[in-house]
Design an enzyme around this catalytic site. Structure first.
Site, PDB file in Angstrom:
ATOM      1  CE  LYS A   1      -1.816   1.240   4.418  1.00 14.69           C
ATOM      2  NZ  LYS A   1      -1.800   3.071   4.656  1.00 14.69           N
ATOM      3  CG  ASN A   2       2.237   3.197   3.285  1.00 14.68           C
ATOM      4  OD1 ASN A   2       1.094   3.302   3.139  1.00 14.68           O
ATOM      5  ND2 ASN A   2       3.312   2.571   4.135  1.00 14.68           N
TER       6      ASN A   2
ATOM      7  CB  CYS B   1      -4.862  10.670  11.477  1.00 17.94           C
ATOM      8  SG  CYS B   1      -3.366   9.836  11.879  1.00 17.94           S
TER       9      CYS B   1
ATOM     10  NE  ARG C   1       0.839  10.508   9.957  1.00 18.48           N
ATOM     11  CZ  ARG C   1       0.453   9.322   9.722  1.00 18.48           C
ATOM     12  NH1 ARG C   1      -0.884   8.552  10.453  1.00 18.48           N
ATOM     13  NH2 ARG C   1       0.640   9.127   9.264  1.00 18.48           N
TER      14      ARG C   1
ATOM     15  CG  ASP D   1       2.911   0.944   8.957  1.00 17.75           C
ATOM     16  OD1 ASP D   1       3.384   1.172   8.701  1.00 17.75           O
ATOM     17  OD2 ASP D   1       3.011   1.950  10.368  1.00 17.75           O
TER      18      ASP D   1
ATOM     19  NE  ARG E   1      -7.023   4.731   5.605  1.00 16.88           N
ATOM     20  CZ  ARG E   1      -6.974   5.952   6.307  1.00 16.88           C
ATOM     21  NH1 ARG E   1      -6.692   6.346   6.861  1.00 16.88           N
ATOM     22  NH2 ARG E   1      -5.895   6.238   5.366  1.00 16.88           N
TER      23      ARG E   1
END
Ligand code: EPZ
Length: 422
Positions: free
Chosen positions: A22-23, A117, A122, A306, A398
């Site tokens: 994803k990233n 968030c 952030r 993560d 997500r």
């Protein structure tokens, strides 16, 4: 609102294919804004954040289509709208990654300030400082970042923090600047390397990606790209931790062990037998309960933030006491309160949690709060006795493609269902 229900107690066994990262997909899709030539991206996972990115690019005037289930084709020749609106940016902070490419190609960009968030404030100050160093006039107007430049020029930039998307935004702007840009204290994540490899395939000249000093020789003409995204190291790591927690034996296919050194070492410390190949990782617990491990998160190649929630969950069921210290984000322990509902013995001490492993956890209704916290709750549900129901699973979607299907392939008793409206 969909929920996930898990009947715990089944060791994970078998093999599972890992999706694209994803990233890496998100910045590489944004990089299509740098050229008016067609682009093709392969190994793209079906994730909410990917859909949001496609919507954002389409809203700007890009033509985006699916060539097949995992291949996206883009043509941004028609982009006439250099703005990322609040209603999209608030659902996905990574939208800020359009800033560098829009500024580089069109000389102007207007992007809603992402705001904070669940896991922290952030800020994007490093993004803005880097773009200003390249010669852009950067200011905030009514909640939007505005960046304008007639022509970007090379610069020497030393980042205050090794920000991943900050490094990516500056890199994407610098490829259009006249002259050489050095980015010191750059993020070294594999996803940054994948973006640099993709930009170089377009004709850019970027050296040093993967180290803390990236050098961009800007001003080269850029073609489109036909690129395949690297495997998602966090998805792979999440499944491997699930197998470690349940005393199982799994293989992750289409995964790159060389991007998971810190995680694999911690899993071996927890008692796992690990074997790896070019594109697979095998973990075998031989039916044993994991040993508790101490973890401190850090920028790559350190232990990834993560993967912090997943290891907090592992320690909840492990033999012994483990300390997990979070140094990257200021509020990334939302999963702790939910794990305590399953019977976990966790004490919060500043930016660390002390976890005394329990012989068993007991299923309960839980609430997902953010992407990786949710993953930690799913893993805890796999070992908890009885039924665990996790609400607000849109957080999980997500970043994980069909998580219940993939865990089901590994033997988990897990299903998704639409909850009745409250
Ligand atoms: C990227 O976020 C990832 N997202 C995150 O993954 C990941 O957790 C994070 O890197 C760290 O590895 C994407 O790549 C889309 P940072 P990013 O900028 O770039 C501070 C997931 O679960 N900072 O590296 O936003 C910041 O507050 C997501 O997939 C500044 O102070 O993270 C944080 O404390 C969650 N100023 C630290 O740096 C800035 O201008 C690292 O943040 C930028 C960041």
């Amino acid at each position: 609102m969909a929920r996930i229900e898990i009947e715990g107690g089944v060791p994970l066994n078998g093999s599972v294919a890992v999706s694209g990262a994803k990233n890496a997909v998100l910045p590489i899709l944004m990089a299509s804004l740098l050229t008016d030539a067609p682009c093709r991206l392969k190994n793209v996972p079906h994730l909410k954040d990917v859909t949001t990115t496609i919507e954002l690019l389409a809203q700007m005037g890009a033509e985006v289509g699916l060539a097949d289930q995992f291949t996206i084709e883009l043509d941004t020749a028609g982009v006439a709208h250099q703005e990322a609106p609040y209603d999209l940016v608030k659902t996905m902070r990574a939208s800020v990654l359009v800033l560098g490419p829009l500024l580089g190609r069109f000389g102007k960009a207007r992007v809603s300030l992402p705001g904070g968030c669940a896991i922290g404030a952030r800020p994007v100050d490093q993004h803005l400082r880097g773009l200003a160093a390249l010669g852009a006039d950067v200011y905030v107007d009514a909640g939007y970042i505005v960046a304008e430049a007639d022509r970007l020029h090379g610069a020497n930039i030393v980042l205050d923090t090794a920000t991943v998307t900050g490094t990516e935004n500056i890199m994407m702007a610098a490829v259009t600047a006249s002259g050489v840009t050095r980015i010191e204290n750059a993020a070294q994540e594999p996803e940054v390397v994948d973006l640099a490899d993709c930009l170089n395939s377009m004709g850019a000249q970027i050296e040093g990606a993967g180290s803390n000093t990236i050098v961009v020789h800007g001003g080269k003409p850029l073609s489109g790209y036909d690129f395949t995204v690297l495997p998602d190291r966090i998805e792979a790591g999440t499944f491997l931790v699930g197998a470690a927690m349940t005393g199982g034996h799994i293989t992750t296919r289409r995964s790159n062990p060389r991007t998971l050194d810190a995680v694999l070492q911690k899993l071996e410390q927890a008692g796992a037998e690990i074997n790896t190949g070019e594109d697979w990782i095998e973990l075998d617990m031989h039916g044993c309960r994991p040993q508790a491990v101490d973890v401190t998160t850090a920028p790559y190649p350190g232990f990834p933030t993560d993967m912090q929630a997943q290891f907090t969950a592992l320690n909840a069921i492990a033999e012994g006491t483990g300390v997990v210290r979070e140094t990257v984000f200021e509020n990334r322990f939302m999963h702790v309160l939910e794990l305590q509902r399953l019977g976990a013995d966790i004490r919060l001490e500043g930016n660390a949690v002390v976890i005394r492993g329990q012989p068993k956890l007991t299923g309960a209704p839980l609430m997902a709060t953010d992407l990786r916290a949710s993953a930690g709750l799913v893993l805890a549900g796999l070992v908890a006795e009885g039924t665990t129901v996790i609400d607000r699973v849109y957080h999980i979607d997500r970043g994980y493609e069909n998580i219940e299907e993939k865990l089901g392939q590994l033997g988990a008793r897990i299903r998704r269902y639409a909850a009745r409206a409250a």
